[in-house]
Motif scaffolding. Structure first.
Motif, PDB file in Angstrom:
ATOM      1  N   ILE A  31       0.910  -0.892  -0.055  1.00 46.39           N
ATOM      2  CA  ILE A  31       0.117  -0.308   0.231  1.00 46.39           C
ATOM      3  C   ILE A  31       1.121   1.583   0.082  1.00 46.39           C
ATOM      4  CG2 ILE A  31      -2.048  -1.450   0.875  1.00 46.39           C
ATOM      5  CD1 ILE A  31      -1.315   0.346   3.532  1.00 46.39           C
ATOM      6  N   THR A  32       2.299   0.998  -0.445  1.00 49.40           N
ATOM      7  CA  THR A  32       3.117   2.375  -1.070  1.00 49.40           C
ATOM      8  C   THR A  32       1.880   3.028  -1.498  1.00 49.40           C
ATOM      9  OG1 THR A  32       4.628   0.701  -0.811  1.00 49.40           O
ATOM     10  CG2 THR A  32       4.862   2.817  -1.529  1.00 49.40           C
ATOM     11  N   GLY A  33       2.184   4.835  -1.104  1.00 52.05           N
ATOM     12  CA  GLY A  33       1.491   5.752  -1.862  1.00 52.05           C
ATOM     13  C   GLY A  33       0.184   5.914  -1.019  1.00 52.05           C
ATOM     14  N   VAL A  63       1.547   4.833   7.359  1.00 56.56           N
ATOM     15  CA  VAL A  63       1.220   3.699   6.612  1.00 56.56           C
ATOM     16  C   VAL A  63       2.455   2.967   6.251  1.00 56.56           C
ATOM     17  CG1 VAL A  63       0.588   2.798   3.858  1.00 56.56           C
ATOM     18  CG2 VAL A  63      -0.446   4.893   5.066  1.00 56.56           C
ATOM     19  N   ASP A  64       2.496   2.055   6.240  1.00 55.68           N
ATOM     20  CA  ASP A  64       3.724   0.931   6.481  1.00 55.68           C
ATOM     21  C   ASP A  64       3.325   0.112   4.409  1.00 55.68           C
ATOM     22  OD1 ASP A  64       5.866  -1.210   5.955  1.00 55.68           O
ATOM     23  OD2 ASP A  64       5.678  -2.111   8.591  1.00 55.68           O
ATOM     24  N   GLY A  65       4.062   1.234   3.678  1.00 50.70           N
ATOM     25  CA  GLY A  65       3.147   0.379   2.722  1.00 50.70           C
ATOM     26  C   GLY A  65       3.934  -1.040   2.360  1.00 50.70           C
ATOM     27  N   PRO A  66       5.003  -1.226   2.226  1.00 48.63           N
ATOM     28  CA  PRO A  66       5.663  -2.374   1.797  1.00 48.63           C
ATOM     29  C   PRO A  66       5.001  -3.727   2.779  1.00 48.63           C
ATOM     30  CG  PRO A  66       7.448  -0.992   2.085  1.00 48.63           C
ATOM     31  CD  PRO A  66       6.535  -0.470   2.718  1.00 48.63           C
ATOM     32  N   LEU A  70      -1.202  -0.252   8.528  1.00 52.18           N
ATOM     33  CA  LEU A  70      -1.209   0.781   9.227  1.00 52.18           C
ATOM     34  C   LEU A  70      -1.506   0.779  10.421  1.00 52.18           C
ATOM     35  CD1 LEU A  70      -4.909   1.493   7.579  1.00 52.18           C
ATOM     36  CD2 LEU A  70      -2.770   2.306   6.738  1.00 52.18           C
ATOM     37  N   ILE A  71      -1.197   1.521  11.204  1.00 55.08           N
ATOM     38  CA  ILE A  71      -0.689   1.303  12.617  1.00 55.08           C
ATOM     39  C   ILE A  71      -1.887   2.842  13.148  1.00 55.08           C
ATOM     40  CG2 ILE A  71       1.290   1.250  14.427  1.00 55.08           C
ATOM     41  CD1 ILE A  71       2.648   1.201  11.146  1.00 55.08           C
ATOM     42  N   VAL A  72      -2.962   2.116  13.702  1.00 53.75           N
ATOM     43  CA  VAL A  72      -3.362   3.814  14.325  1.00 53.75           C
ATOM     44  C   VAL A  72      -3.194   3.790  15.712  1.00 53.75           C
ATOM     45  CG1 VAL A  72      -5.996   4.278  14.563  1.00 53.75           C
ATOM     46  CG2 VAL A  72      -4.873   2.789  12.826  1.00 53.75           C
ATOM     47  N   LYS A  73      -3.074   4.694  15.889  1.00 50.93           N
ATOM     48  CA  LYS A  73      -2.644   5.765  17.654  1.00 50.93           C
ATOM     49  C   LYS A  73      -3.365   7.166  17.923  1.00 50.93           C
ATOM     50  CE  LYS A  73       1.221   7.202  20.430  1.00 50.93           C
ATOM     51  NZ  LYS A  73       2.572   7.472  20.850  1.00 50.93           N
ATOM     52  N   ILE A  74      -4.352   6.278  18.520  1.00 50.62           N
ATOM     53  CA  ILE A  74      -5.085   7.434  19.613  1.00 50.62           C
ATOM     54  C   ILE A  74      -4.637   7.800  21.082  1.00 50.62           C
ATOM     55  CG2 ILE A  74      -7.600   6.690  20.082  1.00 50.62           C
ATOM     56  CD1 ILE A  74      -8.209   4.248  18.625  1.00 50.62           C
ATOM     57  N   THR A  75      -4.945   9.423  20.609  1.00 52.04           N
ATOM     58  CA  THR A  75      -3.939   9.638  22.349  1.00 52.04           C
ATOM     59  C   THR A  75      -5.453  10.086  23.281  1.00 52.04           C
ATOM     60  OG1 THR A  75      -5.243  12.113  21.319  1.00 52.04           O
ATOM     61  CG2 THR A  75      -3.182  11.190  20.560  1.00 52.04           C
TER      62      THR A  75
END
Length: 158
Positions: A31-33, A63-66, A70-75
């Motif tokens: 998902i690069t780009g 986004v870790d494309g290769p 997806l790393i989601v961080k909620i504060t």
């Protein structure tokens, strides 16, 4: 078809999770780009928005494309805005051709409250299933109602 994943989240804490986008054989889809957007609402398709995370402009999603991740961080500030007792979220991926792919849809956050507790818990009979309780538990928090924060308190006595 979009997946669904429900979470239990402690209010006023940092909450991080990873979404992996894979093909039928289990290999990561590059998902690069791509960009990602996540919205958290009161219900699936609801009109009340708690917050939005994106990559990269407002942040919160990496986004870790290769590796198709997806790393989601909620504060803590954002988890404090979740609608009690549950909120609904979805994650949309936009590829380099502007095609939109909904990865997660209608998933829910169910968040937990942490009470300050004092008192005693005794096992007079020696059985773990029959304790004697003398407890006071207090929770102080805030909730959103009509886009305004309201303070509240819950007290439990045994």
């Amino acid at each position: 078809m979009a997946g669904q994943k429900n979470w239990e989240v402690d209010q006023n804490t940092t909450f991080t999770f990873t979404v992996e986008y894979k093909d039928n054989s289990g290999s990561p889809i590059d998902i690069t780009g791509c960009t990602a957007k996540m919205q958290v609402r009161d219900t699936k398709g609801g009109s009340k928005l708690a917050f939005t995370l994106t990559s990269p402009s407002t942040g919160g999603i990496t986004v870790d494309g290769p590796n198709g991740k997806l790393i989601v961080k909620i504060t803590p500030t954002q988890t404090n805005k979740l609608f009690y007792p549950k909120s609904s979220y979805d994650i949309m991926l936009t590829d380099t051709n502007l095609n939109k792919i909904k990865l997660l849809e209608g998933s829910q956050y169910k968040f937990l409250k942490v009470f300050d507790a004092s008192g005693t818990l005794l096992f007079n009979t020696g059985e773990l299933t029959n304790p004697t309780l003398d407890l006071l538990a207090v929770y102080k928090g805030q909730t959103r109602y009509d886009d305004e924060l309201e303070n509240f308190r819950v007290i439990m006595v045994s």
